[in-house]
Enzyme design. Structure first.
Site, PDB file in Angstrom:
ATOM      1  N   CYS A 165      32.620 100.789  34.018  1.00  0.00           N
ATOM      2  CA  CYS A 165      32.354 100.490  32.613  1.00  0.00           C
ATOM      3  C   CYS A 165      33.429 100.984  31.654  1.00  0.00           C
ATOM      4  O   CYS A 165      33.335 100.739  30.452  1.00  0.00           O
ATOM      5  CB  CYS A 165      30.988 101.057  32.224  1.00  0.00           C
ATOM      6  SG  CYS A 165      29.690 100.525  33.351  1.00  0.00           S
ATOM      7  N   HIS A 297      29.461 105.539  23.912  1.00  0.00           N
ATOM      8  CA  HIS A 297      29.151 104.758  25.115  1.00  0.00           C
ATOM      9  C   HIS A 297      27.663 104.402  25.125  1.00  0.00           C
ATOM     10  O   HIS A 297      27.307 103.262  25.387  1.00  0.00           O
ATOM     11  CB  HIS A 297      29.531 105.549  26.357  1.00  0.00           C
ATOM     12  CG  HIS A 297      29.391 104.784  27.622  1.00  0.00           C
ATOM     13  ND1 HIS A 297      30.073 103.604  27.849  1.00  0.00           N
ATOM     14  CD2 HIS A 297      28.642 104.999  28.739  1.00  0.00           C
ATOM     15  CE1 HIS A 297      29.757 103.138  29.046  1.00  0.00           C
ATOM     16  NE2 HIS A 297      28.890 103.965  29.608  1.00  0.00           N
ATOM     17  N   HIS A 331      24.659  96.303  27.636  1.00  0.00           N
ATOM     18  CA  HIS A 331      25.796  96.965  28.268  1.00  0.00           C
ATOM     19  C   HIS A 331      26.581  95.915  29.034  1.00  0.00           C
ATOM     20  O   HIS A 331      26.116  95.380  30.037  1.00  0.00           O
ATOM     21  CB  HIS A 331      25.292  98.061  29.195  1.00  0.00           C
ATOM     22  CG  HIS A 331      26.387  98.892  29.778  1.00  0.00           C
ATOM     23  ND1 HIS A 331      27.707  98.777  29.403  1.00  0.00           N
ATOM     24  CD2 HIS A 331      26.370  99.877  30.739  1.00  0.00           C
ATOM     25  CE1 HIS A 331      28.439  99.629  30.082  1.00  0.00           C
ATOM     26  NE2 HIS A 331      27.651 100.309  30.903  1.00  0.00           N
TER      27      HIS A 331
END
Length: 404
Positions: A165, A297, A331
């Protein structure tokens, strides 16, 4: 500590996700708090969750010259390239510097694995791929880089970053090094990831997927919502005069770390994330007190949010604004870094700090920095955090040109 770097001009930037196609659409969604998460309508088997799906990819056709690359990931990449006049800016960049002097650095977590899933579902009676799926340029981790280089007519350095990620945040760091070392005169960076069964059921097997819209940093968060996105940016050296258009944002620093604490969990004290933060501040030549906004994040997973919240609370003053914008997009994995960098640049340009969508009650670990509501603010310097599996962390530092 690393040495300070020379700022790079970000002369074009675009993003596409469930919240909108292109920067203007995403900005409107942020300002009106119109999220893009919907009930799962994608997976081949039922899975009760919310996803950030980009509508219309099934109906999108690639140009004939690119048809052999067809996959969901490449369709989204092409859709992203055609927003905000980016395709034209990329072509002009190639003409100005030459195809061999423009680097391409892209991040992706799963590449075109969705197409590979489909290919294996359609094996013939002998267990062989169909002739239509015998496409090595698609069924590989570097497929995105090959596709975009072909689409843009580029022949320079071509790198794929695949660090989960943090992938498309780390592209900025790799591009800066290529430019500083003289291996390229300009760089196109970006990232694309699309929904697929491997992602949805893989994260669900880790018990990380929520059956409701994700609520980052909420005291009662239940997990993440998965999404898909494409984003691209152009990085160029500052002119010798040191002056650029006042609305041109700058990359002023980055920090990377790999703490390797655990395959999927962060270090409990956030040591790897803090190392990335410290290196970004050092390369930018700034202190934590000078940061006006942080795009966190913040995935809405239990442990990750708690660790990141504690880091922000102990390192930044109460006046710093911070939020997670994953409530708008979900996400987006390997595309999260470029998407949230683009959102951070929107915030700098518009003097607008997004809040944290869907969140109702902040976790007690959160300090006053993390905000639920949107706010107008004179933002000059901003950070964007991206943390990946295996402890692959990246922090990017941006500034308005008139500040740097």
């Amino acid at each position: 500590m690393p040495a300070r770097i020379a700022p790079l001009a970000i002369t074009a930037c675009t993003a596409t996700c469930a919240a909108g196609r292109g920067s203007q659409a995403i900005a409107r969604a942020l300002e009106t708090r119109a999220g893009g998460l919907i009930a799962n309508s994608f997976s081949t088997q039922p899975l009760d969750c919310r996803i950030g799906r980009v509508a219309g990819l099934e109906q999108l056709s690639l140009p004939d010259a690119l048809a052999s690359f067809d996959s969901r990931n490449h369709r989204l990449a092409w859709l992203g390239l055609t927003q905000d006049g980016f395709l034209e800016r990329a072509h002009a960049l190639r003409e100005r510097h030459g195809a061999a002097r423009v680097a391409l650095v892209l991040g992706t977590s799963t590449s075109s694995i969705g197409e590979t899933e489909r290919a294996y579902r359609e094996l013939d009676a002998q267990g062989r791929l169909s002739s239509a799926q015998s496409r090595p340029q698609v069924h590989q981790p570097h497929a995105l880089g090959l596709f975009v280089a072909h689409a843009l007519g580029l022949a320079g350095p071509n790198l794929t970053i695949a660090t989960a990620c943090s992938s498309s945040a780390k592209v900025f760091a790799s591009a800066e090094r290529l430019l500083r070392l003289g291996l390229a005169d300009a760089a196109i960076v970006g990232g694309v990831d699309t929904l697929c069964d491997s992602v949805l059921f893989g994260f669900n097997s880790l018990e990380l997927v929520s059956n409701e819209e994700c609520r980052p940093f909420d005291a009662n968060r239940r997990g993440l919502s998965l999404g898909e996105a494409a984003g691209f940016a152009i990085l160029e050296r500052m002119p010798q005069s040191g002056k650029v258009e006042k609305d041109t944002p700058l990359l002023i620093g980055y920090g990377e770390s790999s703490d390797a604490h655990h395959m999927s969990a962060p270090h409990p004290q956030g040591l790897g994330a803090e190392r990335a933060l410290d290196d970004a501040l050092a390369r930018a030549g700034i202190s934590a007190a000078q940061v006006d906004y942080i795009n966190l994040h913040g995935t809405a997973s239990r442990q990750n949010d708690e660790v990141e919240a504690a880091l922000i609370a102990r390192r930044f003053p109460a006046s710093t604004r911070a939020s997670s914008t994953k409530g708008w997009s979900g996400h987006t994995l390997g595309a999260a870094g470029i998407l949230e960098a683009a959102i951070t640049l929107i915030a700098l340009e518009r003097g607008f700090a997004p809040g944290t969508l869907n969140t109702r009650e902040l976790d007690p670990a959160c300090g006053p920095q993390i905000r639920i509501d949107n706010s107008e603010a004179n933002l000059r310097i901003a950070l964007s955090n991206s943390f990946g599996f295996g402890g692959n962390n990246c922090c990017l530092a941006f500034a308005r040109a008139d500040t740097a």
